[in-house]
Design an enzyme around this catalytic site. Structure first.
Site, short mmCIF file in Angstrom:
data_model
loop_
_atom_site.label_atom_id
_atom_site.label_comp_id
_atom_site.label_asym_id
_atom_site.label_seq_id
_atom_site.Cartn_x
_atom_site.Cartn_y
_atom_site.Cartn_z
N ARG A 144 1.37 10.01 1.46
CA ARG A 144 1.96 10.90 2.47
C ARG A 144 3.08 11.71 1.86
NH1 ARG A 144 2.73 8.29 8.32
NH2 ARG A 144 0.82 7.12 8.47
N THR A 185 -3.53 6.26 2.36
CA THR A 185 -3.70 7.67 2.75
C THR A 185 -4.42 8.46 1.66
OG1 THR A 185 -1.43 7.36 3.63
CG2 THR A 185 -2.53 9.41 4.15
N GLU A 225 0.88 -1.17 0.00
CA GLU A 225 0.00 0.00 0.00
C GLU A 225 0.91 1.22 0.00
OE1 GLU A 225 -2.58 0.07 3.47
OE2 GLU A 225 -2.50 2.26 3.47
N LYS A 229 -10.35 -0.99 7.27
CA LYS A 229 -9.09 -0.91 7.99
C LYS A 229 -9.46 -0.49 9.42
CE LYS A 229 -4.96 2.05 7.74
NZ LYS A 229 -3.99 2.53 6.72
#
Ligand SMILES: O=C(O)C(=O)C[C@H](O)[C@H](O)COP(=O)(O)O
Length: 211
Positions: free
Chosen positions: A45, A68, A41, A128
């Site tokens: 960021r 993210t 993943e 998640k």
């Protein structure tokens, strides 16, 4: 098309990648595959995210996702770069709706029962759980999973090779995610051998093998 949930059910591990320089993406993909993992993943960021997804997705054995993802535009960029799934730290109706329209699997982050119900309302059954360790670890996952019989969780945050088995032993846990195999300092230093070593250790621990 690959069923990403099935894929996670097999790998049981989702490395969460923070790359500052996309040049590391190719060697990182090789290092993960050498350690026995074929997914990552790649988080938004950093500004290198899109280029890193592109490069990792070139690896024939990798199923690359984007993490993210907090805006629909990032989801578009990720998909265009080759991402095959989308992960968010929290629940965003905008992001989830957009991903469903695009037909790309999406795993929003949840921390409460209310957010799980939001995911269910959106038609999702896999979320998640973030930040898992700080929210109480396996005991919290168990308590939250109890009323939601058909929901699957990917706890992320504070997971390590030492505690991953405690999460994976929970029936509702599909897989665990985290940065420990691909720690930012290792990626900065280009220490691919250590990435492979930690990945192999995590894979062994996920299979319940002795370390
Ligand atoms: O970036 C995101 O979208 C997140 O939701 C956060 C990451 O998944 C966690 O920060 C990983 O946590 P550690 O494994 O404890 O480093």
């Amino acid at each position: 098309m690959v069923d990403v949930t099935e894929y996670f059910a097999r790998t049981r591990l989702v490395p969460v990648v923070v790359l500052n320089d996309a040049a590391g993406a190719g060697p990182l993909a090789d290092a993960l595959v050498a350690g026995g993992l074929r997914t990552a993943e790649v988080t938004f960021r950093t500004d290198a995210a899109v280029a890193a997804i592109e490069r990792m997705a070139e690896h024939p054995e990798m199923l690359v996702g984007a993490g993210t993802v907090v805006t629909p535009q990032q989801a578009d960029e990720a998909v265009a770069a080759g991402a095959r799934y989308i992960v968010s730290p929290g629940f965003s109706s905008r992001v989830v709706t957009h991903c469903l329209q695009l037909g790309i699997p999406v795993f929003p982050g949840v921390a409460t029962a209310t957010e799980i119900q939001m995911a269910l309302d959106a038609g999702l059954d896999t979320v998640k759980f973030f930040p898992a360790g700080q929210l109480g670890g396996p005991a919290s996952v168990k308590a939250l999973a109890a009323p939601f019989r058909n929901v699957k969780f990917v706890p992320t945050g504070g997971v390590t090779t030492d505690n991953l088995a405690d999460y994976l032993a929970i029936k509702a846990v599909l897989a665990v995610g985290g940065t420990w195999m691909v720690a930012p300092d290792l990626l900065e230093a280009g220490d691919w051998a250590e990435v492979t070593k930690r990945t192999a250790a995590a894979v062994a621990a996920a299979k319940g093998e002795q370390q």
